[in-house]
Design a protein around this motif. Structure first.
Motif, PDB file in Angstrom:
ATOM      1  N   LYS A   1       4.660   2.639  -6.113  1.00  0.00           N
ATOM      2  CA  LYS A   1       4.312   3.491  -4.650  1.00  0.00           C
ATOM      3  C   LYS A   1       3.825   5.068  -5.143  1.00  0.00           C
ATOM      4  O   LYS A   1       4.917   5.552  -5.920  1.00  0.00           O
ATOM      5  CB  LYS A   1       5.675   3.474  -3.763  1.00  0.00           C
TER       6      LYS A   1
ATOM      7  N   PRO B   1      -4.136   6.632  -6.886  1.00  0.00           N
ATOM      8  CA  PRO B   1      -5.149   4.963  -6.339  1.00  0.00           C
ATOM      9  C   PRO B   1      -5.834   4.603  -7.606  1.00  0.00           C
ATOM     10  O   PRO B   1      -6.293   5.160  -8.510  1.00  0.00           O
ATOM     11  CB  PRO B   1      -5.825   6.063  -5.456  1.00  0.00           C
TER      12      PRO B   1
ATOM     13  N   GLN C   1      -9.064  -3.553   5.339  1.00  0.00           N
ATOM     14  CA  GLN C   1      -7.858  -2.815   5.472  1.00  0.00           C
ATOM     15  C   GLN C   1      -7.943  -1.509   5.214  1.00  0.00           C
ATOM     16  O   GLN C   1      -8.908  -1.195   4.232  1.00  0.00           O
ATOM     17  CB  GLN C   1      -6.607  -4.033   4.231  1.00  0.00           C
ATOM     18  N   SER C   2      -6.618  -0.785   5.870  1.00  0.00           N
ATOM     19  CA  SER C   2      -7.152   0.120   5.738  1.00  0.00           C
ATOM     20  C   SER C   2      -6.682   1.010   4.304  1.00  0.00           C
ATOM     21  O   SER C   2      -7.191   1.900   3.824  1.00  0.00           O
ATOM     22  CB  SER C   2      -6.089   1.416   6.210  1.00  0.00           C
ATOM     23  N   TRP C   3      -5.939   0.530   3.997  1.00  0.00           N
ATOM     24  CA  TRP C   3      -5.298   0.431   2.124  1.00  0.00           C
ATOM     25  C   TRP C   3      -6.535   0.312   0.508  1.00  0.00           C
ATOM     26  O   TRP C   3      -6.182   0.534   0.744  1.00  0.00           O
ATOM     27  CB  TRP C   3      -4.863  -0.079   1.939  1.00  0.00           C
TER      28      TRP C   3
ATOM     29  N   ASP D   1      -4.826   2.061  -1.622  1.00  0.00           N
ATOM     30  CA  ASP D   1      -3.861   3.455  -1.616  1.00  0.00           C
ATOM     31  C   ASP D   1      -2.590   2.915  -1.900  1.00  0.00           C
ATOM     32  O   ASP D   1      -2.561   1.946  -1.188  1.00  0.00           O
ATOM     33  CB  ASP D   1      -4.122   3.605  -0.390  1.00  0.00           C
ATOM     34  N   THR D   2      -1.846   4.071  -2.214  1.00  0.00           N
ATOM     35  CA  THR D   2       0.210   3.488  -2.925  1.00  0.00           C
ATOM     36  C   THR D   2       1.072   3.498  -1.449  1.00  0.00           C
ATOM     37  O   THR D   2       1.955   3.801  -2.596  1.00  0.00           O
ATOM     38  CB  THR D   2       0.091   3.922  -4.032  1.00  0.00           C
TER      39      THR D   2
ATOM     40  N   LEU E   1      -0.199  -6.804  -1.115  1.00  0.00           N
ATOM     41  CA  LEU E   1      -1.423  -5.849  -0.577  1.00  0.00           C
ATOM     42  C   LEU E   1      -1.985  -6.877  -0.440  1.00  0.00           C
ATOM     43  O   LEU E   1      -2.707  -7.353  -1.726  1.00  0.00           O
ATOM     44  CB  LEU E   1      -1.641  -4.393  -0.678  1.00  0.00           C
TER      45      LEU E   1
END
Length: 602
Positions: free
Chosen positions: A346, A350, A372-374, A389-390, A396
């Protein structure tokens, strides 16, 4: 510096002053618009909603919204409330505690909002005004009444706006009402106003993406809203004013597909394809149109694709099949179509993975839309670069939708974001282990964590877990259809072999009978064992067709659970099984009919 998108929705439907009629629409406006704007697949805005606030609270929220922004920021401010005009003609937004006789003290002036917009450093500001001018009712609609209020003039200025400027859309012009809807009954269910309903539907459905390029821009949204509002209520006319360089995008479109302006085929090619000679048309498809389809100049390739589609739909099978084969080469083919990032700490930088787009240039040209936004996607020379994105911890799972000129494809992405491994505290040296390096100028005090993670770190699963931390169950990669297709192929092969065995036995029986061997031909068929394999052929051939049909049905019903390779293999195996089973069944049925009809004469 990355772009940041923020939206502030101000909705007031209850007023302390009895002269300001209660409105039904604003609360529904706020909920509907906020849901669309904050959707990562559509608006990607960080949304704040201020509902039924006092004037001082509204002023603080508005000023805070525009303060401390950056050049790359996009801001969207939406008002859904009563609009009031002072004796000198200035326009005000009504707050929950507004007193019409004390507008400067208890309402929000357009000059205050305009000042905040002028001072902000944000690059783009968009303002939606769904305001009623007064609070009267007219027969058939709840309206926002008033006199001659030119709202757009309140937001026009001779001074150069801050950032790249702003754009304003109002629900109606100075001489009209802003309608909430046709219902007048006090107990009627609330619904968005005519204007905001059109904004929400245009963004949510993607229909406001008029040029279908995958993005809804300000002018496209205005044109869409104008048409929808005028269709529902001819007495209401939305207006706009723009003091901005460029045309900012407001949302992603779910229905958008990449469009390329096609270069039409030369007249000589058209003439050749209109020839009455089949061979000439075939050669034109094979040589010239196929060559243009492979061109690195996309308008030429797109023109050839459209021409080939005409041929595939309208010409005779001998020519249409060649066109279809050529078109099959430009379907989107990402490799790989499944990315597994494994365990990622976390907050770590990226992680990146590359996807190669296969095929000619037209097949590699596409629009990538993460669900997805990540998920972050950037184009490269050979395809795409995918980053995860972490920031959020947990399992995820998401997809990247690829949209090309001819079709769509999907890239599935998995990752497990675990807790960040913090450096262990420094300890003094002991007899068993050496101490850390001493601190000081020129020394490195970072302690390297041992390779074995602590028990609290989850291991990346070999297969996707039942669902992400949100509780929504994610689909697993399935191989059911592929297994059924393999079974169908085995059954079809058995049917073909037993059909051959039965035919050989029947032929031997006929030859034996023709040589004068004693007994009937029916006895000879029984002696050579032709009936048993014939029965097996009928059973296995029928089962092959049934199992193959189940495989194709499962593939269609659960497309999202199959990779491109698994789907292609399933189609290939079921096609081969069908090609073996049907001829075997036909031969077996004909042999059975011949035996049943002829046995009474033998």
């Amino acid at each position: 510096m990355t772009e940041s998108r923020h939206a502030l929705i101000i909705a007031n439907d209850r007023y302390a002053d009895q002269g300001l009629k209660k409105l039904r629409a604003p609360a529904q406006d706020a909920a509907a618009l906020a849901g669309v704007l904050e959707d990562p697949q559509i608006g990607e805005f960080k949304v704040q909603v201020v509902h039924n606030a006092r004037a001082d609270e509204m002023r603080r929220s508005i000023q805070r919204f525009f303060k401390d922004r950056r050049r790359d920021d996009t801001l969207l401010l939406h008002f859904s409330c009563h609009g009031l005009k002072s004796e000198c003609g200035e326009f005000y937004f009504a707050a929950g505690d507004t007193e019409p006789q004390l507008l400067d003290a208890t309402a929000i002036s357009s000059q205050f909002v305009r000042g905040c917009m002028s001072r902000t450093k944000a690059g783009r500001t968009v303002l939606f005004l769904d305001c009623c001018y007064g609070g009267a009712f007219s027969r058939g609609a709840s309206v926002r009444a008033g006199g001659d209020v030119n709202v757009l003039e309140s937001f026009q200025t001779e001074k150069e706006p801050g950032g790249q400027g702003w754009a304003v859309i109002t629900a109606s012009d100075s001489m009209e009402y802003a309608f909430e809807g046709p219902e007048l009954a006090e107990n009627s269910a609330p619904r968005p106003s005519v204007f905001t309903h059109a904004v929400v539907e245009g963004l949510k459905s993607g229909e406001a993406d008029l040029d279908e390029d995958g993005e809804v821009r300000f002018n496209e949204l205005y044109d869409y809203v104008y048409e929808r509002v005028r269709e529902e209520n001819p007495n209401q006319t939305p207006k706009r004013t723009v003091e901005m360089r460029g045309d900012p995008w407001l949302a992603h479109s779910r229905r958008g597909r990449l469009k390329i302006v096609a270069a039409p085929s030369p007249p000589a090619l058209r003439e050749a394809m209109n020839s009455s000679e089949v061979i000439k048309r075939q050669n034109t498809v094979l040589l010239w149109l196929n060559k243009r389809l492979q061109s690195p100049e996309l308008p030429i390739a797109e023109g050839a694709r459209q021409h080939l589609e005409e041929v595939a739909h309208n010409d005779i099978p001998e020519v249409a099949d060649l066109a279809s084969d050529a078109l099959s080469e430009i379907h989107l083919a990402p490799s790989p179509d499944h990315l597994d990032f494994g365990l990622v700490p976390k907050g770590a930088p990226p992680r990146k993975k590359s996807v190669t787009m296969q095929g000619p240039p037209l097949a590699r040209h596409c629009v990538a839309q993460p669900t997805q936004s990540w998920l972050q996607v950037d184009p490269t020379q050979s395809g795409l670069e995918v980053r995860v994105d972490t920031a959020a911890e947990g399992h995820l799972s998401g997809d990247i939708v690829l949209k090309g000129v001819a079709d769509e494809a999907l890239i599935h992405v998995e990752a497990v974001v675990g807790p960040r491994i913090e450096p262990a505290p420094s300890a003094g040296p002991t007899d068993q282990e050496p101490g850390p390096r001493p601190s000081g100028p020129g020394t490195d005090t970072t302690i390297i964590q041992p390779p074995t993670p602590p028990p609290s770190i989850p291991k990346p699963p070999s297969t996707p877990p039942p669902g992400p931390v949100t509780g929504r169950k994610e689909p697993r990669i399935s191989r059911r259809a592929l297994a059924l297709a393999g079974t169908a192929l085995v059954l079809a092969g058995t049917a073909a072999i037993t059909a051959i065995v039965a035919i050989v036995a029947a032929v031997s029986a006929v030859i034996e009978r023709s040589e004068g061997v004693y007994g009937s031909i029916e006895d000879s068929i029984h002696d050579h064992g032709a009936l048993a394999p014939l029965t097996v052929c009928l059973i296995t051939g029928a089962l092959a067709l049934i199992v193959g049909a189940f495989a194709r049905h499962d593939l269609r019903r659960r497309q999202e659970r199959y990779t491109t390779q698994a789907a292609g293999a399933t189609h290939t195996l079921t096609s081969i099984a069908k090609g073996l089973a049907i001829p075997a069944l036909v031969l077996a049925v004909l042999a059975d009919i011949a035996y049943l009809v002829g046995s009474q004469y033998w």
